[in-house]
Design a protein around this motif. Structure first.
Motif, PDB file in Angstrom:
ATOM      1  N   UNK A 153       1.525   9.636  -3.596  1.00 32.88           N
ATOM      2  CA  UNK A 153       1.156   8.402  -2.904  1.00 32.88           C
ATOM      3  C   UNK A 153      -0.282   8.494  -2.402  1.00 32.88           C
ATOM      4  N   UNK A 154      -0.940   7.346  -2.467  1.00 29.22           N
ATOM      5  CA  UNK A 154      -2.316   7.310  -1.967  1.00 29.22           C
ATOM      6  C   UNK A 154      -2.358   7.388  -0.452  1.00 29.22           C
ATOM      7  N   UNK A 155      -1.336   6.816   0.232  1.00 26.51           N
ATOM      8  CA  UNK A 155      -1.287   6.811   1.701  1.00 26.51           C
ATOM      9  C   UNK A 155      -0.054   7.595   2.132  1.00 26.51           C
ATOM     10  N   UNK A 156      -0.299   8.776   2.682  1.00 25.73           N
ATOM     11  CA  UNK A 156       0.796   9.655   3.104  1.00 25.73           C
ATOM     12  C   UNK A 156       1.148   9.348   4.555  1.00 25.73           C
ATOM     13  N   UNK A 157       2.462   9.217   4.842  1.00 25.49           N
ATOM     14  CA  UNK A 157       2.956   8.996   6.197  1.00 25.49           C
ATOM     15  C   UNK A 157       3.330  10.343   6.788  1.00 25.49           C
TER      16      UNK A 157
ATOM     17  N   UNK B  78       0.808  -1.231   0.000  1.00 25.64           N
ATOM     18  CA  UNK B  78       0.000   0.000   0.000  1.00 25.64           C
ATOM     19  C   UNK B  78       0.836   1.273   0.000  1.00 25.64           C
ATOM     20  N   UNK B  79       2.052   1.206   0.534  1.00 23.79           N
ATOM     21  CA  UNK B  79       2.899   2.392   0.560  1.00 23.79           C
ATOM     22  C   UNK B  79       3.395   2.793  -0.825  1.00 23.79           C
ATOM     23  N   UNK B  80       3.288   1.857  -1.801  1.00 26.12           N
ATOM     24  CA  UNK B  80       3.716   2.167  -3.167  1.00 26.12           C
ATOM     25  C   UNK B  80       2.536   2.530  -4.064  1.00 26.12           C
ATOM     26  N   UNK B  81       1.311   2.499  -3.542  1.00 32.39           N
ATOM     27  CA  UNK B  81       0.163   2.875  -4.349  1.00 32.39           C
ATOM     28  C   UNK B  81       0.171   4.376  -4.591  1.00 32.39           C
ATOM     29  N   UNK B  82      -0.220   4.740  -5.817  1.00 30.42           N
ATOM     30  CA  UNK B  82      -0.158   6.155  -6.202  1.00 30.42           C
ATOM     31  C   UNK B  82      -1.373   6.509  -7.043  1.00 30.42           C
ATOM     32  N   UNK B  83      -1.661   7.791  -7.081  1.00 32.97           N
ATOM     33  CA  UNK B  83      -2.773   8.341  -7.846  1.00 32.97           C
ATOM     34  C   UNK B  83      -2.243   9.386  -8.824  1.00 32.97           C
ATOM     35  N   UNK B  84      -2.830   9.363 -10.043  1.00 28.06           N
ATOM     36  CA  UNK B  84      -2.464  10.327 -11.085  1.00 28.06           C
ATOM     37  C   UNK B  84      -3.643  11.267 -11.321  1.00 28.06           C
TER      38      UNK B  84
END
Length: 792
Positions: free
Chosen positions: A351-355, A299-305
């Protein structure tokens, strides 16, 4: 045994004597109070006088070393009673756990020894009972008392971990001292005595990344900033050692597999700042795909364009392919190659999930410019509709146009389109299409009852480039036309009782029609006009697609007429009106008072198997002729000497075959003796070659025109059969009779009857037809009747 081991054991035994008072020879003793009375010993806190009670045995625990390796039995202790004066009159008795097997006692001296090596981990202590009895009288000198033998522990078990290996994970970039996992080792030695079971943990492999607490076995991180992208898996070896970790202690090890779990500490990055995909023109299609790289996983590598800028607003859109994490650019509006040949897009990825913990180190997003070049591609023809539905009546003539399809070339050159039908969808070649204008027309006559729908596929190809083609489904519905006449819904099996009354209902009939009118079927029933004048039955239309068959008179005679044929006219109410005449066969049967059928006329049964009245007359005629022939034959045989002289009655058999019967069931054996004495034949006796049946559906057979000379036909037939049998070299040496059904002139079977005879001395008289001809003629007229009587 090694002397050094013996010395060590002796030293330990001596230490045990010094460490535990009362151990050894005086471990078991008795007070010298004797039987003296109790004496005052003082007062308690409340002033109550305290008295000293007389005591019996006083016991101490026995201790025994485990894993004893000496050659002699290990000494445990000694029992002694004050009543023992050393004269051998006292006998010591030992009972309880292991008495007599693990532990033995000297009955005279009271010495106790262990016979085997004992393991404290198997059993830590034993409970036994001891008593002293008189050797001669077997009376107890002292009451039975209980004592315990405890096994003294030695360090003979190493620590063992509960798991091997351990699996653990810890987030990457964790702070120093973050707990990872706790390991546990268990020592089977006695934890209450010495340090044999005191375990200390240490790390053998895995430094400097991890550490372990020596008392609890808790593993923690020891190095800051461990990055999963640099190293993900670690192998840590932990040791557990007893004796508090001192030299000489026993130890055990286990492996701990530690994995660094991913955290979102890397932003996505485009590999280049500009992309130049080319875009085709169809709407909704993918123009191209771009992808940013992220060192994280899961999930940490999921991204949105998303598009943040474009010189063609609304022309394009971007979505994320979750399986590949690519940005797919889609076309939303049609492109015109002549108006604009290039577009520029500004696309952002994040990234879809920001830390939040790592967001302060920098933005977790990136941007890139996309250039889209419009290409003029040659596309296949495009139909105006996704599918076509056409209708045609089933009585349409050939070459009738059903409908048309239309397709055009979307390219600028506007290439002409050619139409064809995919013959895999029209293998019977029912339809065809005009290659130029797309008109679909019929090639064959249609029948809705055979196929109500035809699903074909039309292909459109560019005239200049036949490889570019497209297909469209065409559904053709065949409309119903009233072209089928109604008929009876089933094959009715109808009978009327001889005692029936007038206007009595004997059958309810219905009709069926393969046509399907919009308003449903509306059938009408009536009696055929040609049968109305002399009808014995009437037809009543119930106005609900059913009709009743009613009697028009009372009492029917099966001997006079056994079968009636009622022609019923059935019409539908559609245009054009269709009608048909269906004949209902009614048999006359004998019934009981309730109207239940009991017996039907044999003529009706014969009609069931397909024999006409003329055929029945011919069969009866043949039977009578044969009876006469056999009567003359037996008369002549009386003058001859029999071929076989025997006391037994030798009889020949007559076998009858019915060509239209049911096989072996129709074959019956007859006694020829009955034929020798025709006067003995009973008129009322039923035929044995016909199996009686109570019900047969009537089958109407075509009535052959009467022959001008029926007697001449029979005479010629019999003469021909006689000549064939007389000249037959294989004829048997005895008389036999084979009968065949005779159906008259023009029979389909073409095989009538055969008379088999043997040439005998003297002349054979065959002129019986001159005598019986007129009688048979009269009989045929009586049973045959007029052909007009076959109607209702």
């Amino acid at each position: 045994m090694d002397r050094r081991k013996v010395c060590v054991l002796m030293v330990l035994w001596a230490v045990a004597h010094l460490s535990f008072p009362g151990y050894g020879l005086r471990a078991l003793r008795r007070t010298t109070g004797g039987r003296r009375g109790s004496g005052l010993t003082g007062q308690d806190a409340n002033g109550v006088p305290l008295r000293r009670s007389k005591r019996g045995w006083m016991w101490n625990q026995f201790f025994l070393l485990e894993e004893y390796t000496g050659t002699d039995m290990q000494y445990v202790g000694k029992l002694h009673s004050d009543g023992d004066r050393g004269d051998g009159s006292v006998r010591y008795v030992l009972t309880g756990e292991g008495a007599g097997t693990l532990f033995k006692i000297d009955e005279k001296s009271g010495d106790i020894h262990a016979t085997k090596r004992l393991d404290r981990e198997e059993k830590a202590y034993y409970i036994l009972h001891a008593k002293a009895v008189n050797q001669f009288t077997n009376e107890a000198l002292e009451g039975e008392s209980e004592f315990i033998i405890k096994i003294h522990d030695i360090n003979d078990n190493e620590p063992r971990f509960t798991k091997d290996p351990y699996m653990a994970s810890v987030p990457e970039m964790s702070d120093v001292g973050t707990s990872v996992i706790q390991v546990t080792a268990i020592d089977a030695d006695d934890a209450t005595y010495g340090n044999s079971a005191r375990v200390v943990y240490s790390i053998l492999e895995g430094q400097p990344y991890f550490s372990v607490d020596p008392e609890t076995g808790l593993i923690k991180t020891a190095l800051p900033g461990m990055d999963r992208e640099v190293k993900e898996h670690y192998q840590v070896v932990i040791q557990a050692k007893d004796m508090a970790g001192q030299m000489g202690g026993l130890s055990g090890t286990t492996t701990v597999s530690i994995t660094l779990s991913d955290v979102n500490d890397n932003p996505p990055r485009f590999t280049k700042s500009e992309y130049g995909p080319s875009g085709p023109e169809p709407l909704g299609s993918s123009v191209g795909a771009i992808r940013a790289m992220d060192a994280d996983i899961g999930p940490n590598a999921e991204m949105d364009y998303r598009i943040i800028g474009s010189d063609g607003p609304g022309m394009f859109d971007v979505t994320t392919n979750r399986s590949t994490q690519e940005g797919v650019i889609l076309l939303r509006k049609p492109l015109d190659f002549e108006k604009k040949r290039q577009y520029s897009l500004r696309i952002q990825v994040e990234n879809s999930h920001i830390n939040p913990h790592f967001y302060s180190s920098g933005p977790f997003r990136d941007e890139a410019t996309i250039k889209i070049v419009v290409e003029d591609v040659d596309e296949p023809p495009l139909f105006e509709r996704a599918s076509y539905i056409m209708e045609v009546k089933e009585d349409a003539a050939r070459n009738t146009i059903v409908g048309s399809v239309s397709a055009s070339d979307p390219d600028d050159k506007r290439s002409p389109v050619r139409y064809t039908i995919d013959r895999r969808t029209d293998m019977d070649r029912v339809f065809n299409i005009h290659a130029g204008n797309g008109s679909v027309f019929t090639l064959r006559d249609l029948d809705r009852e055979e196929s109500a729908w035809h699903n074909i596929s039309v292909i459109a190809t560019e005239f200049n480039n036949p490889r570019l083609m497209s297909r469209v489904p065409v559904y053709i519905r065949v409309l119903d036309v009233n072209d089928n006449a109604p008929t009876f819904a089933t094959n009715y099996e109808t009978f009327v009782c001889e005692n029936a009354k007038a206007n009595q209902r004997i059958q309810t009939v219905s009709a069926t029609d393969p046509d399907e009118p919009l308003g449903g079927h509306r059938f009408t029933f009536s009696l055929a006009p040609e049968a109305a004048g002399k009808a014995n039955f009437s037809v009543r239309d119930n106005k609900d697609n059913t009709a009743w068959i009613l009697t028009r008179r009372s009492s029917y005679n099966s001997l006079q007429k056994s079968v009636y044929h009622v022609p019923v006219v059935i019409s539908d109410g559609e245009y054009p009106m269709q009608s048909s005449t269906s004949t209902l066969t009614i048999r006359v049967c004998t019934c009981d008072r309730e109207g239940n059928m009991k017996l039907c006329n044999p003529e009706a049964l014969t009609a069931r198997v397909g024999l006409s009245t003329g055929a029945l007359v011919a069969i009866l005629l043949c039977v009578i002729i044969l009876l006469s022939e056999f009567r003359g034959l037996f008369t002549r045989q009386r003058k001859k000497e029999p071929l076989i002289i025997s006391k037994e009655d030798v009889r020949d058999n007559v076998v009858s075959y019915n060509d239209e019967g049911g096989g072996e069931e129709d074959t019956q054996a007859f006694d020829i003796g009955t034929l020798r004495n025709p006067e003995a034949i009973e008129d009322s006796k039923q035929r044995r070659d016909i199996i009686p049946e109570t019900f047969y559906p009537p089958v109407r057979r075509p009535v052959l025109p009467p022959s001008r000379d029926n007697n001449g036909d029979v005479r010629d037939f019999i003469n021909q059969r006689l000549q064939e049998n007389d000249s037959d070299p294989t004829a048997p040496p005895y008389d036999s009779l084979a009968t065949y059904a005779y159906e008259g002139n023009g029979s389909v079977a073409e095989s009538l009857s055969s008379l088999e005879s043997v040439t005998t001395e003297g002349d054979q008289d065959y002129n019986y037809l001159s005598e019986w001809g007129p009688r048979f003629k009269k009989l045929a007229d009586m049973y045959g009747g007029d052909d007009s009587d076959r109607d209702s």
